[in-house]
Every structure is written in structure tokens, then in C-alpha cells.
Motif scaffolding. Structure first.
Motif, PDB file in Angstrom:
ATOM      1  N   ALA A  74       0.814  -1.219   0.000  1.00 46.96           N
ATOM      2  CA  ALA A  74       0.000   0.000   0.000  1.00 46.96           C
ATOM      3  C   ALA A  74       0.848   1.270   0.000  1.00 46.96           C
ATOM      4  O   ALA A  74       0.442   2.288  -0.537  1.00 46.96           O
ATOM      5  CB  ALA A  74      -0.952   0.008   1.197  1.00 46.96           C
ATOM      6  N   GLY A  75       2.051   1.228   0.584  1.00 49.36           N
ATOM      7  CA  GLY A  75       2.918   2.404   0.627  1.00 49.36           C
ATOM      8  C   GLY A  75       3.693   2.625  -0.658  1.00 49.36           C
ATOM      9  O   GLY A  75       4.163   3.720  -0.923  1.00 49.36           O
ATOM     10  N   ASN A  76       3.831   1.597  -1.466  1.00 52.63           N
ATOM     11  CA  ASN A  76       4.595   1.672  -2.708  1.00 52.63           C
ATOM     12  C   ASN A  76       4.007   0.660  -3.696  1.00 52.63           C
ATOM     13  O   ASN A  76       4.630  -0.350  -3.996  1.00 52.63           O
ATOM     14  CB  ASN A  76       6.071   1.369  -2.419  1.00 52.63           C
ATOM     15  N   PRO A  77       2.772   0.909  -4.202  1.00 52.95           N
ATOM     16  CA  PRO A  77       2.069  -0.096  -4.987  1.00 52.95           C
ATOM     17  C   PRO A  77       2.781  -0.564  -6.255  1.00 52.95           C
ATOM     18  O   PRO A  77       2.536  -1.679  -6.707  1.00 52.95           O
ATOM     19  CB  PRO A  77       0.734   0.548  -5.314  1.00 52.95           C
ATOM     20  N   TYR A  78       3.643   0.255  -6.810  1.00 50.86           N
ATOM     21  CA  TYR A  78       4.282  -0.156  -8.067  1.00 50.86           C
ATOM     22  C   TYR A  78       5.742  -0.523  -7.904  1.00 50.86           C
ATOM     23  O   TYR A  78       6.387  -0.938  -8.854  1.00 50.86           O
ATOM     24  CB  TYR A  78       4.085   0.924  -9.129  1.00 50.86           C
ATOM     25  N   GLY A  79       6.278  -0.404  -6.679  1.00 49.24           N
ATOM     26  CA  GLY A  79       7.676  -0.734  -6.480  1.00 49.24           C
ATOM     27  C   GLY A  79       7.934  -1.712  -5.347  1.00 49.24           C
ATOM     28  O   GLY A  79       8.988  -2.302  -5.267  1.00 49.24           O
ATOM     29  N   GLY A  80       6.952  -1.879  -4.466  1.00 52.40           N
ATOM     30  CA  GLY A  80       7.123  -2.763  -3.323  1.00 52.40           C
ATOM     31  C   GLY A  80       6.797  -4.207  -3.675  1.00 52.40           C
ATOM     32  O   GLY A  80       6.465  -4.527  -4.815  1.00 52.40           O
ATOM     33  N   PRO A  81       6.896  -5.092  -2.691  1.00 47.81           N
ATOM     34  CA  PRO A  81       6.601  -6.499  -2.952  1.00 47.81           C
ATOM     35  C   PRO A  81       5.142  -6.684  -3.357  1.00 47.81           C
ATOM     36  O   PRO A  81       4.253  -6.071  -2.783  1.00 47.81           O
ATOM     37  CB  PRO A  81       6.897  -7.190  -1.622  1.00 47.81           C
ATOM     38  N   LYS A  82       4.911  -7.504  -4.376  1.00 50.97           N
ATOM     39  CA  LYS A  82       3.547  -7.750  -4.828  1.00 50.97           C
ATOM     40  C   LYS A  82       3.371  -9.224  -5.171  1.00 50.97           C
ATOM     41  O   LYS A  82       4.329  -9.947  -5.431  1.00 50.97           O
ATOM     42  CB  LYS A  82       3.179  -6.876  -6.015  1.00 50.97           C
ATOM     43  N   THR A  83       2.119  -9.644  -5.167  1.00 50.46           N
ATOM     44  CA  THR A  83       1.770 -11.012  -5.497  1.00 50.46           C
ATOM     45  C   THR A  83       0.588 -10.988  -6.449  1.00 50.46           C
ATOM     46  O   THR A  83      -0.439 -10.365  -6.147  1.00 50.46           O
ATOM     47  CB  THR A  83       1.376 -11.804  -4.224  1.00 50.46           C
TER      48      THR A  83
END
Length: 140
Positions: A74-83
Motif C-alpha cells: 500500500a505504501g509503494n504499490p508499483y515498487g514494493g513487494p507484490k503477489t
């Protein structure tokens, strides 16, 4: 964790959700171009989502379409960990149900987008470290 243990955890979580009848929900006002109407996640045991625990996500859409679901930071939607949770066709005015097993702690964004249009919805949730006890899964 064995498939049997995971099945037991899912059953206990589903039972807890039925008892509490509390659901995290995001609904929007109708917009002419929107196809994704609602996102909800079953209520977690003891009020917190946990990593490694499995929850049911329910998505409602207004027309024949295909939706895709991601779990983003949520703090970095396009650069943080995602699944990437997957994609599914949605029959007209029907519901898609998917499983979500959080892998990352912190503020998460469940991002649902309708493929080939600009329709999208987000649901912000908080995830803590999960603990599978064999019969249930809890967030610490």
C-alpha cells in the motif's frame, strides 16, 4: 504445511468468519464506466489478517468481463513487494471468489482491475505475521 492442515485452517477460518459476520468491504457509488462494483474479504480470526493464512476474496462485477487481482504494498504499490493472485472471467452481475494467502506484513492493497478497461478498485488491509496452529491460523 500439509494439504490436510491447510484444509483444516481454511475450514476454521470460514467458520470464524460465519460466526463474526464481520467483513472488510469496499463499495463505490455507481459510475457509468465502472465494471468492478465491490471487493470484500472474509473476516479474519481475532480481527487481524496473517501471513500464511488463507482468506476468501469476493468480487462483484456488473457485466461480462475478466478481472485480475494483485496484492500490492500500500505504501509503494508499483515498487514494493507484490503477489499476482490470478485472473477470472465474471459472468454478467455475478461474483468471483478467489483465495488470498498474504505473503508480506504491513499495509497491503488488494487491487482488482477489469481487463481491457479502466475499471479498478482497491481494498486496503493490514497484515501481521501469521501463525498456523494446526487447527487455525492466527495473526500475531
Amino acid at each position: 504445511m500439509s494439504p490436510t492442515q491447510r484444509s483444516r485452517i481454511v475450514a476454521v477460518i470460514a467458520a470464524g468468519a460465519a460466526v463474526s459476520a464481520t467483513t472488510a468491504t469496499f463499495a463505490h457509488s455507481p459510475i457509468a464506466t465502472a465494471n468492478v462494483d465491490n471487493i470484500s474479504v472474509e473476516a479474519p480470526v481475532l480481527g487481524a489478517y496473517g501471513t500464511g493464512c488463507t482468506y476468501k476474496i469476493t468480487i462483484n462485477a456488473t457485466q461480462n468481463s475478466t478481472i485480475a487481482v494483485d496484492d500490492l504494498d500500500a505504501g509503494n504499490p508499483y515498487g514494493g513487494p507484490k503477489t499476482y493472485l490470478g485472473a477470472s472471467p465474471v459472468p454478467y452481475n455475478q461474483t468471483v471468489v478467489m483465495s488470498w494467502t498474504p505473503k508480506h506484513v504491513g499495509a497491503r492493497l488488494l487491487h482488482v482491475s477489469e481487463v481491457n478497461t479502466a475499471s479498478k478498485k482497491d481494498l486496503k488491509v493490514s497484515v501481521k505475521q501469521g501463525l498456523g496452529t494446526g487447527s487455525m491460523c492466527l495473526a500475531l
